[in-house]
Enzyme design. Structure first.
Site, PDB file in Angstrom:
ATOM      1  N   ASP A   1     -13.871  43.571  31.562  1.00 19.40           N
ATOM      2  CA  ASP A   1     -14.159  44.091  32.900  1.00 19.40           C
ATOM      3  C   ASP A   1     -14.540  45.563  32.865  1.00 19.40           C
ATOM      4  O   ASP A   1     -15.272  46.045  33.722  1.00 19.40           O
ATOM      5  CB  ASP A   1     -12.966  43.869  33.823  1.00 19.40           C
ATOM      6  CG  ASP A   1     -12.878  42.406  34.195  1.00 19.40           C
ATOM      7  OD1 ASP A   1     -12.285  41.630  33.412  1.00 19.40           O
ATOM      8  OD2 ASP A   1     -13.461  42.028  35.221  1.00 19.40           O
TER       9      ASP A   1
ATOM     10  N   GLN B   1      -8.160  30.757  35.937  1.00 20.18           N
ATOM     11  CA  GLN B   1      -9.609  30.760  35.678  1.00 20.18           C
ATOM     12  C   GLN B   1      -9.952  30.009  34.388  1.00 20.18           C
ATOM     13  O   GLN B   1     -11.033  29.437  34.267  1.00 20.18           O
ATOM     14  CB  GLN B   1     -10.145  32.200  35.568  1.00 20.18           C
ATOM     15  CG  GLN B   1     -10.202  32.956  36.870  1.00 20.18           C
ATOM     16  CD  GLN B   1      -8.941  33.764  37.113  1.00 20.18           C
ATOM     17  OE1 GLN B   1      -7.860  33.389  36.668  1.00 20.18           O
ATOM     18  NE2 GLN B   1      -9.069  34.863  37.822  1.00 20.18           N
TER      19      GLN B   1
HETATM   20  O1  MRU Z   1     -10.294  38.225  38.125  1.00 17.85           O
HETATM   21  P1  MRU Z   1     -11.554  37.701  37.491  1.00 17.85           P
HETATM   22  O2  MRU Z   1     -11.634  36.218  37.471  1.00 17.85           O
HETATM   23  O3  MRU Z   1     -12.786  38.365  38.087  1.00 17.85           O
HETATM   24  O4  MRU Z   1     -11.449  38.202  35.983  1.00 17.85           O
HETATM   25  C1  MRU Z   1     -12.500  37.895  35.116  1.00 17.85           C
HETATM   26  C2  MRU Z   1     -12.298  38.369  33.730  1.00 17.85           C
HETATM   27  O5  MRU Z   1     -11.318  39.001  33.403  1.00 17.85           O
HETATM   28  C3  MRU Z   1     -13.424  38.101  32.758  1.00 17.85           C
HETATM   29  O6  MRU Z   1     -12.930  37.892  31.482  1.00 17.85           O
HETATM   30  C4  MRU Z   1     -14.355  39.321  32.739  1.00 17.85           C
HETATM   31  O7  MRU Z   1     -14.741  39.675  34.028  1.00 17.85           O
HETATM   32  C5  MRU Z   1     -15.546  39.094  31.898  1.00 17.85           C
HETATM   33  S1  MRU Z   1     -16.717  38.027  32.652  1.00 17.85           S
HETATM   34  C6  MRU Z   1     -18.067  37.881  31.664  1.00 17.85           C
END
Ligand code: MRU
Length: 337
Positions: free
Chosen positions: A225, A184
């Site tokens: 999260d 990501q």
């Molecule tokens: O697995 P993902 O891509 O949904 O994980 C995203 C993250 O860990 C982000 O850092 C988190 O959701 C914060 S988004 C503002």
């Protein structure tokens, strides 16, 4: 800036398919709650606040059986609490309007989902403004995963802080961890920052230590999260390692997240459910076998950073600092008032 990525068309939900970035800008039309649930599970839409917004719109697509729809959407990903927060808001709205005919209720739910979306935009702006005050002209900033526009309904949380500081005229260099195994940081953060004209350098996750040691980093900022009432933070796997490295190098480590990411029902990070994902993400990432057949794999999608390693949690109501039990309570109170 990036194109709109969560679009309510009036009839269905159109999502920018984040699994196809950065190669392609392609949209996914979700016409049923199953489509939305599948999009969340496969990370076509991801990032805690964005998952909540998408799920809220998903509720409108399954009005023939609202209980089942909400259950289905809640079963997609366990860690980001914004999903459950948004579904709870939709549920409350349904309960408050019982006895209404289905067309009227639909209009009310559309309004509520749009409000959740709009509110998130506003919260990102406020997080950006609070967080930018921590950044100095000339700073090097490290971030992990994607907590940007692609992860929210607005400019992002961690990246919102960076965008706002730049808007204020500060010159900033950003280092983006690529974020194994699904990249990501590389596919989304580097893409989004580059599109916004930000000075961004991509590094592999295992380079964070050396860039800190070389003095390139003044501050770390990441998203979250789920945050528990004592200030422990679940975020993308690898965040904990970055926090430990930051402590070792005396670099302040900040988390940026809306209050909808705070779960006051959990007293510490050990209680946060951590999503386990498919082995293939590690053994056969992006279609090429990179591990021996039948190898044992451990693939938690998130880890927990203990509050002792966190200098501050930037929310839309202010910056919480240790002792977190107290300061988080204040942030939540300001949010309610
Ligand atoms: O697995 P993902 O891509 O949904 O994980 C995203 C993250 O860990 C982000 O850092 C988190 O959701 C914060 S988004 C503002």
């Amino acid at each position: 800036m990036i194109p709109e990525h969560i679009i309510w068309t009036g009839d269905f939900l159109r999502l920018l398919d984040q699994t196809r970035l950065p190669e392609e800008i392609a949209y996914l039309d979700c016409k049923t709650p199953h489509d939305v649930a599948a999009a969340i599970k496969r990370l076509s839409v991801r990032g805690a606040p964005a998952i909540g917004v998408a799920a809220a719109y998903g509720v409108i697509l399954g009005m023939d059986n609202l209980n089942e729809t909400i259950k289905l959407l809640a079963s997609t990903r366990p860690t980001a609490v914004n999903l459950f927060w948004a579904l709870e808001r939709m549920k409350e709205c349904i309960n408050q309007h019982q006895g209404m005919n289905i067309d009227q209720l639909r209009q009310i739910l559309i309004k509520e989902a749009c409000l959740i979306h709009e509110d998130d935009k506003e919260k990102c702006k406020r997080i950006g403004a609070f967080g930018a005050s921590l950044i100095n002209d000339g700073d090097g900033i490290l971030t992990h995963c994607n907590a940007g526009a692609l992860a929210t309904g607005g400019i992002g949380t961690a990246l919102g802080v960076i965008y706002t500081a730049i808007e204020q005229g500060k010159k900033i260099r950003v280092y983006a961890d690529e974020t194994r195994p699904l990249l990501q940081g590389s596919r989304l953060t580097a893409w989004e920052l580059k599109a916004a004209g930000v000075d961004v350098t991509l590094i592999c996750d295992n380079m964070a230590g050396v860039v800190m040691r070389e003095g390139r980093i003044n501050l770390v900022v990441v998203g979250a999260d789920r945050i528990t009432s004592n200030g422990d933070v679940a975020n993308k796997i690898g965040t904990y390692s970055v926090a430990v490295l930051a402590e070792k190098h005396n670099i302040p480590f900040f988390v940026a997240a809306p209050t909808s990411t705070i779960d006051m029902s959990l007293s510490d990070g050990s209680m946060i459910p951590i999503e386990q994902r498919a082995e293939e993400e590690i053994t056969c990432g992006f279609g090429r076998q990179t591990a021996p057949d039948n190898i044992k794999v451990y693939n938690p999608a998130f880890d927990v950073t203990p509050h002792e390693l966190i200098k501050g949690i930037i929310t839309e109501t202010g910056i919480a600092e240790a002792p977190y039990e107290k300061s988080i309570e204040v942030m939540m109170h300001l949010h309610r008032s």
